[in-house]
Design an enzyme around this catalytic site. Structure first.
Site, short mmCIF file in Angstrom:
data_model
loop_
_atom_site.label_atom_id
_atom_site.label_comp_id
_atom_site.label_asym_id
_atom_site.label_seq_id
_atom_site.Cartn_x
_atom_site.Cartn_y
_atom_site.Cartn_z
N ASP A 160 0.82 -1.22 0.00
CA ASP A 160 0.00 0.00 0.00
C ASP A 160 0.85 1.26 0.00
O ASP A 160 2.02 1.26 0.40
CB ASP A 160 -0.87 0.04 1.27
CG ASP A 160 -2.04 -0.93 1.20
OD1 ASP A 160 -2.06 -1.77 0.29
OD2 ASP A 160 -2.91 -0.84 2.08
N HIS A 162 3.62 -2.01 3.40
CA HIS A 162 3.61 -0.64 2.87
C HIS A 162 4.93 -0.41 2.15
O HIS A 162 5.99 -0.45 2.79
CB HIS A 162 3.44 0.37 4.01
CG HIS A 162 2.07 0.31 4.62
ND1 HIS A 162 1.74 -0.61 5.60
CD2 HIS A 162 0.94 1.02 4.36
CE1 HIS A 162 0.46 -0.44 5.92
NE2 HIS A 162 -0.05 0.53 5.19
ZN ZN Z 1 -2.70 3.22 3.18
#
Ligand code: ZN
Length: 269
Positions: free
Chosen positions: A76, A229
């Site tokens: 992400d 992430h």
């Molecule tokens: Zn996010």
């Protein structure tokens, strides 16, 4: 003086040739997949909002139909110039493909990086325009965040500013949903992704600590959609070791694609 300039030019040429060879090396490695000794993709899973509108056991009662020891890798908050190339290199090294839930604004600022993610075979999902909590802003602004994010990504990828995503996959920032936004996405045939396992890589820790944490959580769950992430340097740093762990411990990576025309090979055993 002139000699020094020439020397400097020569060093500059050498440096750019070196950088170009690294870039070519990475894409050549990606192009040579599948490759002996790498983790690779075990199968391709078509994901359809009609059958699985919301997936991820952290948030929803349902998840993807994964078998024991199957994982899906998701990243992400990119694209991020300082870390995304490292993540891509680690994935290419092991011939695996992931799904990136990208934010519209950085995607529009780094369209070449976004196109590179797609060109290396990864799936690109959506993650709003600037990553606010859609629960804490007015409903009309939440819709704008969804649409502007999709449109920016489509523009960067395909040169068309459309709010109809070519890959109808979406993840809410912070998993903060509202009934209205969930209904909206379902009505538009967009799959909402949660996660089954995460590395908690938003917390400060060393790459080694993150590696241990995610391995422990994966072994406890046995399978699942894993959330990372890609702007987190610690995640980019531990990823090569994590992928080697998957390869050496009988795990399989499943690649997600949307349903639709043009996808002929599903790789299902
Ligand atoms: Zn996010």
């Amino acid at each position: 003086m002139r000699r020094r300039t020439r020397t400097r030019k020569f060093i500059g040429l050498l440096a750019s040739a070196f950088l170009a060879s690294i870039a070519q090396g990475a894409s050549a490695r990606a192009a040579q997949c599948p490759r002996e000794g790498t983790l690779g993709i075990s199968r391709i899973l078509h994901v359809d909002a009609a059958t699985t509108p919301r997936v991820g056991l952290k948030e929803y009662p349902q998840t993807l139909p994964l078998w024991d020891h199957e994982v899906v890798l998701t990243f992400d908050d990119g694209p991020w110039p300082s870390t995304t190339p490292k993540v891509l290199a680690a994935l290419a090294e092991q011939c695996v493909r992931a799904t990136f839930f990208v934010i519209g604004k950085p995607a529009s600022e780094h369209p070449e990086l976004l196109r590179r993610i797609a060109a290396e075979g990864h799936t690109i999902g959506h993650h709003t325009w600037t990553h606010p909590s859609l629960m804490r802003i007015p409903p009309a602004d939440a819709v704008k965040q969804i649409d502007r994010g999709i449109s920016a990504v489509e523009m960067a990828l395909h040169g068309t500013a459309t709010t109809v995503p070519s890959t109808p996959f979406f993840r809410f920032p912070g998993f903060e949903t509202t009934p209205a936004t969930l209904d909206l996405l379902q009505s538009r045939g967009i799959v909402v992704f949660g996660a089954d396992i995460w590395a908690s890589d938003w917390n400060v820790m060393t790459p080694g600590q993150e590696l241990k944490l995610i391995i422990d959580r994966l072994n406890a769950a046995g399978r699942g959609i894993i959330l990372f992430h890609d702007p987190k340097a610690r995640t980019a740093a531990m990823l090569p070791a994590f992928l080697r762990y998957l390869r050496d411990n009988g795990y399989h990576v499943v690649h997600l694609v949307p349903t639709g025309p043009g996808v002929e090979f599903d790789g299902a055993p």
